[in-house]
Every structure is written in C-alpha cells, then in structure tokens.
Design a protein around this motif. Structure first.
Motif, PDB file in Angstrom:
ATOM      1  N   GLU A  28     -10.299  -2.344  -2.840  1.00 19.04           N
ATOM      2  CA  GLU A  28     -11.196  -2.917  -3.856  1.00 19.04           C
ATOM      3  C   GLU A  28     -11.221  -2.073  -5.116  1.00 19.04           C
ATOM      4  OE1 GLU A  28     -15.070  -4.088  -2.609  1.00 19.04           O
ATOM      5  OE2 GLU A  28     -14.312  -4.830  -0.679  1.00 19.04           O
ATOM      6  N   THR A  29     -11.621  -2.715  -6.189  1.00 18.06           N
ATOM      7  CA  THR A  29     -11.728  -2.004  -7.463  1.00 18.06           C
ATOM      8  C   THR A  29     -13.002  -1.174  -7.459  1.00 18.06           C
ATOM      9  OG1 THR A  29     -10.525  -3.756  -8.562  1.00 18.06           O
ATOM     10  CG2 THR A  29     -11.867  -2.329  -9.955  1.00 18.06           C
ATOM     11  N   ILE A  30     -12.859   0.123  -7.583  1.00 12.83           N
ATOM     12  CA  ILE A  30     -14.042   0.993  -7.608  1.00 12.83           C
ATOM     13  C   ILE A  30     -14.152   1.728  -8.940  1.00 12.83           C
ATOM     14  CG2 ILE A  30     -14.022   1.363  -5.104  1.00 12.83           C
ATOM     15  CD1 ILE A  30     -13.010   4.318  -5.999  1.00 12.83           C
TER      16      ILE A  30
ATOM     17  N   ASP B 149     -12.628   1.753 -13.362  1.00 12.37           N
ATOM     18  CA  ASP B 149     -11.919   1.035 -14.426  1.00 12.37           C
ATOM     19  C   ASP B 149     -10.427   1.009 -14.086  1.00 12.37           C
ATOM     20  OD1 ASP B 149     -12.078   0.033 -17.381  1.00 12.37           O
ATOM     21  OD2 ASP B 149     -10.356   1.377 -17.275  1.00 12.37           O
ATOM     22  N   GLU B 150      -9.741  -0.078 -14.467  1.00 16.01           N
ATOM     23  CA  GLU B 150      -8.354  -0.229 -14.011  1.00 16.01           C
ATOM     24  C   GLU B 150      -7.392   0.793 -14.627  1.00 16.01           C
ATOM     25  OE1 GLU B 150      -6.909  -3.767 -17.029  1.00 16.01           O
ATOM     26  OE2 GLU B 150      -7.375  -4.275 -14.936  1.00 16.01           O
ATOM     27  N   ALA B 151      -7.847   1.522 -15.613  1.00 14.82           N
ATOM     28  CA  ALA B 151      -6.991   2.578 -16.178  1.00 14.82           C
ATOM     29  C   ALA B 151      -7.054   3.867 -15.353  1.00 14.82           C
ATOM     30  CB  ALA B 151      -7.410   2.865 -17.614  1.00 14.82           C
ATOM     31  N   ILE B 152      -7.971   3.921 -14.394  1.00 14.43           N
ATOM     32  CA  ILE B 152      -8.194   5.174 -13.648  1.00 14.43           C
ATOM     33  C   ILE B 152      -7.230   5.303 -12.460  1.00 14.43           C
ATOM     34  CG2 ILE B 152      -9.834   6.378 -12.116  1.00 14.43           C
ATOM     35  CD1 ILE B 152     -10.926   6.724 -14.753  1.00 14.43           C
ATOM     36  N   ASN B 153      -6.535   6.436 -12.427  1.00 12.48           N
ATOM     37  CA  ASN B 153      -5.711   6.814 -11.276  1.00 12.48           C
ATOM     38  C   ASN B 153      -6.171   8.186 -10.801  1.00 12.48           C
ATOM     39  OD1 ASN B 153      -3.698   4.615 -11.184  1.00 12.48           O
ATOM     40  ND2 ASN B 153      -3.234   5.363 -13.240  1.00 12.48           N
ATOM     41  N   ILE B 154      -6.449   8.284  -9.508  1.00 11.35           N
ATOM     42  CA  ILE B 154      -6.851   9.582  -8.941  1.00 11.35           C
ATOM     43  C   ILE B 154      -5.831   9.951  -7.873  1.00 11.35           C
ATOM     44  CG2 ILE B 154      -8.669  10.853  -7.742  1.00 11.35           C
ATOM     45  CD1 ILE B 154     -10.709   8.928  -8.865  1.00 11.35           C
ATOM     46  N   VAL B 155      -5.316  11.162  -7.945  1.00 11.73           N
ATOM     47  CA  VAL B 155      -4.303  11.575  -6.966  1.00 11.73           C
ATOM     48  C   VAL B 155      -4.720  12.845  -6.234  1.00 11.73           C
ATOM     49  CG1 VAL B 155      -2.406  10.555  -8.293  1.00 11.73           C
ATOM     50  CG2 VAL B 155      -2.979  12.962  -8.627  1.00 11.73           C
ATOM     51  N   ASP B 156      -4.126  13.005  -5.059  1.00  9.32           N
ATOM     52  CA  ASP B 156      -4.254  14.248  -4.305  1.00  9.32           C
ATOM     53  C   ASP B 156      -2.827  14.779  -4.172  1.00  9.32           C
ATOM     54  OD1 ASP B 156      -5.715  16.190  -2.734  1.00  9.32           O
ATOM     55  OD2 ASP B 156      -4.667  15.353  -0.997  1.00  9.32           O
ATOM     56  N   ASP B 157      -2.560  15.915  -4.817  1.00  8.90           N
ATOM     57  CA  ASP B 157      -1.185  16.387  -4.972  1.00  8.90           C
ATOM     58  C   ASP B 157      -0.991  17.778  -4.368  1.00  8.90           C
ATOM     59  OD1 ASP B 157       1.272  17.234  -5.781  1.00  8.90           O
ATOM     60  OD2 ASP B 157       0.848  17.177  -7.937  1.00  8.90           O
TER      61      ASP B 157
ATOM     62  N   MET C 251      -5.038   8.184  -4.587  1.00 12.80           N
ATOM     63  CA  MET C 251      -6.291   7.824  -3.911  1.00 12.80           C
ATOM     64  C   MET C 251      -6.841   6.552  -4.547  1.00 12.80           C
ATOM     65  SD  MET C 251      -6.593  10.416  -1.851  1.00 12.80           S
ATOM     66  CE  MET C 251      -8.129   9.825  -1.175  1.00 12.80           C
ATOM     67  N   VAL C 252      -6.793   6.542  -5.868  1.00 14.03           N
ATOM     68  CA  VAL C 252      -7.225   5.383  -6.638  1.00 14.03           C
ATOM     69  C   VAL C 252      -6.073   5.022  -7.563  1.00 14.03           C
ATOM     70  CG1 VAL C 252      -8.848   4.528  -8.373  1.00 14.03           C
ATOM     71  CG2 VAL C 252      -9.658   6.018  -6.539  1.00 14.03           C
ATOM     72  N   SER C 253      -5.626   3.776  -7.477  1.00 17.40           N
ATOM     73  CA  SER C 253      -4.486   3.350  -8.270  1.00 17.40           C
ATOM     74  C   SER C 253      -4.915   2.162  -9.123  1.00 17.40           C
ATOM     75  CB  SER C 253      -3.358   2.967  -7.311  1.00 17.40           C
ATOM     76  OG  SER C 253      -2.218   2.659  -8.024  1.00 17.40           O
ATOM     77  N   ASN C 254      -4.811   2.295 -10.423  1.00 13.33           N
ATOM     78  CA  ASN C 254      -5.284   1.266 -11.353  1.00 13.33           C
ATOM     79  C   ASN C 254      -6.684   0.775 -10.990  1.00 13.33           C
ATOM     80  OD1 ASN C 254      -2.807   1.386 -12.689  1.00 13.33           O
ATOM     81  ND2 ASN C 254      -1.907  -0.064 -11.230  1.00 13.33           N
ATOM     82  N   GLY C 255      -7.533   1.723 -10.659  1.00 16.42           N
ATOM     83  CA  GLY C 255      -8.926   1.390 -10.368  1.00 16.42           C
ATOM     84  C   GLY C 255      -9.202   0.966  -8.940  1.00 16.42           C
ATOM     85  N   LYS C 256      -8.138   0.723  -8.156  1.00 13.60           N
ATOM     86  CA  LYS C 256      -8.341   0.274  -6.769  1.00 13.60           C
ATOM     87  C   LYS C 256      -8.267   1.453  -5.806  1.00 13.60           C
ATOM     88  CE  LYS C 256      -6.850  -4.528  -6.687  1.00 13.60           C
ATOM     89  NZ  LYS C 256      -6.396  -4.733  -8.082  1.00 13.60           N
ATOM     90  N   LEU C 257      -9.194   1.467  -4.854  1.00 13.89           N
ATOM     91  CA  LEU C 257      -9.195   2.512  -3.831  1.00 13.89           C
ATOM     92  C   LEU C 257      -8.043   2.232  -2.857  1.00 13.89           C
ATOM     93  CD1 LEU C 257     -10.705   4.958  -2.553  1.00 13.89           C
ATOM     94  CD2 LEU C 257     -11.967   3.290  -1.182  1.00 13.89           C
TER      95      LEU C 257
END
Lengths: 437, 464
Positions: free
Chosen positions: A262-264, A266-274, A298-304
């Motif tokens: 699901e979208t959690i 804004d769609e511009a947000i990407n969160i990574v664990d690197d 973790m979050v890709s284009n706003g989606k978890l």
C-alpha cells in the motif's frame, strides 16, 4: 579462539544447537574543549554472547569473562535460561548460506595506522579553525572517535563467519554567544577514509549554524509549510524506524501492519536499507544471526514493499529473513530516504511563508513509534517570500510521521546519514502544526 | 577481583610520569533479566560485566583506558600507555594503599542469586495479568524484571581504597491500549537499591494497573491544545522537569566548563523562594543511592537550592579541581567503560505548603501534567522539552478532560523563576539518566508544583 570444546560439552548435556557471537572492540576517543585535550580514552574489550537451543527453547547469556574453563557453567546457565521460556515461537540457529556478498573496504588500515599524535593534532586543528571563524564562538568542543570491531560467529551446525570493520567520526559541538543569548550547533563526518575528514566543511557548517541562530525567537502558533533539514529529518526517521520492523508489526506495535503493497508515503519517496554502503560501520555481508544481508527497497515510489525480518519473524510471516537480525532483535543496516533532485536552497526559496526546521530535540521521548505521533521541540528559521528572515527557537512541531511522509512535496539532493546510520535528504512538507508564542 | 598489590602496581606504573593522579575502578556485575510479552516469557538472559578502568591525570587533564582483561601484563601495559600522555619526571611518591573499607548501608535481605528464577518469573506474570485485567482495551503488555549485583573496588592515589556492593532491582510495565483505530501506551517502572524483598514493599498489581490506566485514559483523550499557559506538574515522576531543566545544569560536568546557565551563580537567587531542591545519594535503599560514589567518596546529601538560592553544585573530583571546589561525592558512571563525572543520585524538590487541591482550585485555565514522559535538555542553553504521558485541562479550578500529545518546552532558569506554588505531597520515582558517563539509575521527585506560564505544544492548534 576455538569454541569446539564448548560445542562438545553442550552436545553432551543435551543442547540441540549452540552458537557463539564474539565481538572484540578496539577504541580511541579524543575530545578537545576550549583548546585543551579534555578526553583521551582507549579501550580493548571483548564480549561473548551465547545462545543455545534446549528442548526447543532458546537460552541466552552474555559475558565479558571469556574463559573456556567456564564452558560447563555456561551450558548450565543456558539450560536454566531456556527452561524459563514459554514463547512457542520457533527458534533458530542458522546453518549458513551458500552465498555471502563480498564487501570490500570494511576495514581501512590507514585509519588505525595514523599515529595518535596526528589524530590529536587533527582535533586541535578543527578546534582552531572553528574559533578563528567567528568571534561569537564562545565554546568549541571537537572530537574524534575511532572503533575497530572484529566479529566471529561460530555454531555447532558448522557456520563460521568473521568480519573486521573500522570507522571513525570527527565532529564538533559549538556554542555561539552574543549579549545574553547562546545557541549551540553540532556537525560531524563519519567514515573510515582519512581523506573524507574535511575540517573546513565541519567548521563552516557548525559555526554558520550556531551563529545564524543567535537572536532566535518563537513564532506565532499556527500551521506552517516546512522544509525539514536533512539531519532533522534523519533523526525523525530514526525515531520511527521500528515501524518497519516485522517484530513490531507482528506484535501489533506498528501502524504499518497490513500495509504491504500500500501507499504509505508520497510517490516520490523511496526508502532503502543498504548493507553494502561504503565507509559505514553498519555495513557487512551477514547479520548477527549469520544470515546474508541484502540491499532492499523498503518503500518504493511511496509503496511499502517489505518489512525488516530476522529468522524468527520471517518464519512467522512465511518469508525469508532480510538479514536484519541484529542484537537479538531487528535493526536496519544503513537505512535512508533516497535523495531527490531539488537543491536545499531551491526548497527554501520556494517557501512563500514557512519554516526551515534545522533541529529537533527530544525525539526519544516526544515520538511515539507505535502510532507515529510526535510533538518535538524545534529550531530553525522563518522564511518569507523565499528568504530567511529570522532564526526561530523554542517552538514545538507536532504531527504524525506517516502523514508527514504523505505530505512531502519536494525531496532534496543532500542525503545525510546520522550517528546511527539512518539518513535522509532535506524534505519539503506541505504543513506542520507549530506551537510557539 | 584484582588483589591489592596488583592495584598498587597499576597505580604506580601510571604515576611513573608527570601525572599527579591515578585511579583504578574494578567492576564485576552479574545481572539477570526476564521479559514477558504477549502473555509468555520471551527472554531470560544473564549478563556478566567484568572489567577495569584506569584513569590518569595531571591537574584536571585526564586520560582513560579500560579493558576486560584481568591479566597483569595487559593492565600494566594499559597503565603505561596512559602514562605516556604525561611524559616527564615522576612527581608523586610511591603510593601504598591502606586497608580496604567496605560500604555498610542499604542492607539487602534477599540477594538476587538466592532467589529461584521461577519466583522472578512470577512477578512479571502477576504484572501482566493485573495490567490486562484493568480493561478490555489493553491489547498488549510487556513486563520486564531486572536485578543486578554490582561489586566495585575503587582505589586511587588520593588515599582511596574502598569496596561497594550495589544491589538493584526494577520492574517495568509497558501497556498498550487500542480501540482498533488509535493506540496509546502507558509505562510504570518501580525500582530500588534492594534485593528481592523489594517486591514486598509495594503491590505489583497496583503498579501494573497504573501503567494500564494511563494507556486507557490517553486512548480516550482529546488532542492537547497548544499555547502558553500555567502548568501544574504532579508529584513523583513529574520531578523529571527539575532533573532535566535544572539538575543537569547544576552538575559540575557543565558548570566547570562554564557551559551551564548556572555557572558562577552560587549564592544567587535562581528560583522563587518557595523552591528548595536536594540531591541525596544516602536515602536508605533508594534507586539512586550507594555507599560511595564511583570515585570512592562517601555519598552525601546535597542541598542544591535553599529557598530559591543556589547553594551547591554537584561536583566530582576532576571538575572540582577546575572549579576550585571539593568533590561533593557526585562522581558516577555506568560501568568501567566510562570515566566518572558529576551526576545526580536521588534529586527532588522539597515539600512546600500548598495542598494539591489548593493548587488546582487556584488555577483558572491550564494544563495538569499528571504523568510525565521523558525529556531532554541542552545544558548550554537550558532549553528543555518534556513529553506529557498523561495530561488534563484545568478550567475554573477543576480538572476537566484528559488530553494527549502534549509537550512542555522552556528553559530551566525561566521555569524555576516561575514556580509559584509548591505542594506538600513529595514523592520520588525511578528513572535511568543518560549522560556522558553512561546510563545510571537516578530517582527524580517533587511534590505537585505549578509553573505560572509555560509553552505547551499539542496537535490541536492554538487554544482560545
């Protein structure tokens, strides 16, 4: 060290499997305060953590007395510990994987080879630069901290993994004073590459930040458009990172429960664990359970897209461990919001009337990582028509972290990692409730 | 633990330099912890901390090293490395230690290692059941039990050679209430310098219900309005406001560096005359008490503020040299991994004359902060912030609706000068205090007090 004799005793006493985690640390800490070397610390320590499965339950102990003559006593303690556990969760000792990423450069010997005298000189030089920069700098405290960490994981199923990492941090805390007003600021560089320690950058950043806060005033309470500076955004993400842990999710202590796909944000947000990020002490090919680590969105284009898993939570969720099993629980490796394209200056200039938040205080108490609600003391600047017009302090900002992620309107290109290896670029936020005068 | 002659050799090796001070801190600490969550015991871990810290100083400049090796060659090599920071002719005579003195107060009746693990497990189970029975809305409870026995020997070139045993235990109850949409949590964590007899001094069930009550109350609370208003801070853990906003600024750690708003203010009025504040490390069996501080000096009772006037800082040995003051026995540290510095022990605002009811009745509009959460302070500016765990609005002298999400913001020196009512219901509560020398047990405390005006941050927007 060879732990085979321990494994033999463990087997004889009926333990089904046993694993040791040995961490040996060498540390150096230096601190210069008002021109004097105030702190000079060195340490050599070793800590042994043992876990063992007995009748299907996991017994654990931790000790700093590492002497194999105690093996029998350790095994008895492990049995006693396991016997108390009621949790029906399946427990694991990992047999190992066929593939571990080869991660280069975790330890840079040049960092350790530079003499203590030269490191002390570097901390003094940073202090000198800071004090020469502005006469309003009243107090400067500069520091260098270096750690070398060696890890050995060995178990009765044949797993044996070793890691050797080093890392250092060079930074400063300054207080600027003018009339009866004093303001502090803090900046640092963290790396294992000596070439990265640019003294001018640190000096400029923290002097500029402290001096520009002099005369800070509160602003009227209300709702403001906000640019959240990278370091402040990182500390806010840090306070909420447990939301992404499958352990929190499975225990009902995360609002991200049932939100996969699901979208959690804004769609511009990407969160990574690197786990392979260069020059980071948190990087490595395996976690504390011996499971291979992996780079993941973790979050890709706003989606978890995923939670962070260890062996236990992965089994419960019928998936694989993501290699985030650290310290008996779940932790990120290098966890950050990916940089965007907007420059920080552009973001500030785009505010018609708003606030730049450069600093958030008290995130350990003022954030609720279960609900995402936060209410925090903040400081920064008031911006009108794209221009900074006044430094701001003694205000609180309040909101909900998940709502904030959805309200992001621009992502800057200035990703900064914090002490805990959690990072963010500066973010422009549609609105936050500010309580001031 | 290391024997006397080895300790003497370490000290003398360290003083084989221009250094004029050397100290050895030897620690052996055995702890056990049990955690229960989702109605089951999930973890039971023993931890054995064992190591030695060596501090060497010339004047107030010090170097510190630590290791968990007990080997003579490792310890002497560390002492020699540290001495290298002060190259030159030896300035001190050979040090000989006197007789070892042992701390005798804060007697323990049931040592943790004589209590069956099952008895300890029973405590977390009782807490869990009581918290859950409080309301159907309690969806999750985690209960943790912890005890430890910390044996220390402290020896230094200042004729100090003491042994102390700190036995502490604490029960933590964290409850989460939910109505399916919102989640709120409550915490309660009683502890003391006690063995297992601690659990006979209070009701485990009542303590657990308190954590549940906070969570449920907050679940039904409205968002707190923001603005500037009088704030009534309740007794017990409400003392965290004084701890954070003023206590840290009275520690020599920041005072000696002139980095505190209270530097150079001794003898001056820093609070309203109704405020008297005390830091007392001698309270029998209190959480933050000990026989000696971690520099081997006797713990003491320190009156920090008397009738509004600053009377004493909390001072450790090295910062004392910097300030030209004697140690007040305030040198504390988490473990051998930390150099000691001045820290609080059991710190509280003393009783005043008002009753709780008088304080409420005399408040036309304000926030009643019944339970405080944590907070932090910048000691150089005195800026502080606290989360309010349980709060209520007060209107026309009456406690009205519960409010959640409030944060109190201000500066320590302003807040002290705005305390306009002090109650007579002093109560202490336990916390862990984190600072440069690690995380240590401290009591906070106060009677109910009123601060005439404070910035309250909440999500509801400005109050009218």
């Amino acid at each position: 060290m060879n732990f085979e004799p321990l494994f033999t005793i463990a087997k004889a006493k009926g333990l089904e499997a046993i694993q040791v985690y040995l961490e040996q640390d060498g540390k150096l800490d230096l601190e210069v305060f008002k021109g004097n070397l105030e702190k000079h610390e060195m340490a050599d320590t070793a800590v042994l953590s043992i876990q063992a499965i007995y009748k299907g339950k996991m017994g654990k102990l931790r000790t700093e007395v590492i002497d194999l003559d105690l093996a029998e006593q350790w095994v008895d303690e492990l049995i006693a510990s396991a016997s108390l556990i009621e949790s029906k969760d399946e427990v694991f000792i990992y047999e190992g994987s066929d593939h571990y990423e080869s991660v280069e450069g975790l330890r840079q010997e040049a960092l350790e080879n530079l003499s203590i005298e030269k490191k002390i000189a570097m901390v003094h030089a940073l202090d000198d630069k800071i004090r020469q920069k502005d006469s309003r700098i009243d107090i400067s405290q500069t520091f260098y901290g270096q750690v070398r960490k060696r890890v050995l994981i060995q178990n009765s199923k044949g797993l044996k993994l070793e890691k050797d990492v080093n890392n250092a941090i060079l930074g400063a805390q300054v207080v600027a004073r003018e009339n009866d007003d004093s303001r502090s600021a803090f900046d640092y560089i963290q790396s294992n590459d000596l070439g990265d320690f640019n003294l001018d950058d640190i000096a400029n950043q923290c002097v500029e930040k402290a001096v520009s806060q002099l005369g800070a005033q509160s602003v009227p309470s209300g709702t403001y458009e906000v640019v959240l500076k990278n370091s402040a955004s990182a500390s806010l993400l840090h306070a909420h990172v447990s939301m992404f842990s499958a352990e929190s999710v499975q225990k009902g202590m995360s609002k991200l429960v049932d939100k996969l796909g699901e979208t959690i944000a804004d769609e511009a947000i990407n969160i990574v664990d690197d786990p392979f990020r260069k020059k980071s002490a948190k990087s490595g090919a395996f976690d504390d359970e011996g499971v291979p680590t992996s780079y993941k969105a973790m979050v890709s284009n706003g989606k978890l897209t995923t939670y962070m898993h260890n062996l236990k939570t992965a089994k419960k969720a019928d998936t694989s461990s993501t290699g985030n099993g650290f310290k008996g629980g779940i932790s990120p490796t290098n966890f950050y919001i990916e940089a965007g394209k907007t420059s920080y200056d552009e973001a500030v200039q785009s505010l018609d009337k708003g606030l730049v938040i450069t600093d958030l205080q008290g995130t350990h108490a003022g954030c609720n990582p279960i609900s995402g609600d936060f209410s925090l003391q903040a400081s920064g600047y008031l911006v009108e028509k794209g221009k900074i017009v006044q430094p701001v302090a003694l205000i609180t900002v309040a909101g909900n972290y998940l709502s904030l992620l959805k309200d992001v309107t621009a992502i800057c290109d200035d990703l900064k990692m914090n002490f805990g290896f959690i990072g963010s670029p500066s973010l422009k936020i549609k609105s936050l409730v500010v309580s001031g005068s | 633990m290391l024997d006397k002659s080895l300790i003497e050799r370490i000290i003398n090796k360290a003083l084989d330099s221009r250094a004029d001070f050397a100290e050895v801190f030897i620690e052996d600490k055995k702890s056990s912890s049990i955690t229960l969550q989702s109605n089951t015991v999930e973890n039971a871990v023993n931890n054995h901390v064992h190591g030695t810290g060596i501090r060497v100083a010339k004047g107030h400049n010090s170097v510190y090293g630590y290791t968990n090796s007990d080997k003579e060659e490792d310890l002497l090599a560390l002492a020699e490395d540290l001495a290298k920071s002060f190259p030159g002719e030896r300035v001190r005579e050979t040090i000989t230690l006197g007789e070892l003195t042992r701390g005798e107060s804060h007697a323990i009746k049931r040592m943790p290692n004589t209590v069956a693990m099952q008895e300890k497990v029973a405590i977390v189970k009782r807490a869990n059941e009581a918290a859950r029975s409080y309301s159907d809305e309690i969806k999750q409870v985690s209960a943790s039990y912890m005890d430890y026995v910390q044996d220390v020997i402290i020896a230094s070139s200042e004729s100090i050679y003491v042994a102390d045993q700190r036995v502490r235990t604490r029960l933590g109850i964290h409850s989460v209430a939910s109505d399916g949409k919102d989640m709120q949590s409550g915490f309660n964590g009683p502890g003391g310098h006690y063995g297992f007899e601690f659990y006979e001094t209070f009701s485990v069930e009542e303590a657990a219900k308190e954590a549940a009550r906070i969570a449920v109350t907050m679940l039904h609370a409205d968002e707190c309005p923001s603005g500037t208003m009088p704030v009534i801070i309740d007794n017990g853990f409400g003392g965290v406001i004084f701890h954070e906003a003023c206590g840290h600024s009275l520690e020599a750690t920041s005072v000696a560096k002139n980095a505190s708003v209270f530097s150079g203010k001794k003898g001056e009025k820093i609070a309203t005359p109704i405020v008297t504040a005390i830091d007392d490390g001698t309270i029998e069996n209190a959480w933050g008490s000990a026989n000696y501080d971690d520099e081997g000096r006797k713990q003491k009772r320190r009156v920090l503020i008397k009738d509004g006037v600053l009377t004493s800082y909390m001072v450790d040995h090295l910062n004392g040299l910097r300030m030209n003051e004697s140690s007040t026995g305030s040198g504390r540290r988490e473990s051998y991994r930390y150099q000691p510095t001045s820290r609080m022990s059991n710190t509280y605002i003393d009783n005043g004359d008002s009753t709780f009811d008088e304080i409420i009745q005399n408040t036309e509009y304000g926030l009643y902060a019944k339970k405080m959460g944590g907070g932090s302070v910048n000691p150089s500016t005195g800026d502080f912030n606290f989360a309010v765990m349980e709060g209520y609005l007060v209107k026309n002298g009456k406690i009205e609706e519960a409010v959640k999400g409030a944060t109190l913001v201000g500066t320590g020196k302003d807040a002290l000068l705005k305390v306009d009512m002090v109650g007579n219901n002093l109560l202490r509560a336990q916390g862990m205090c984190g600072s440069v020398s690690g995380s240590i047990p401290t009591d906070v405390g106060q009677p109910t007090i009123r601060v005439s005006s404070m910035t309250v941050g909440g999500r509801k927007g400005a109050s009218s």
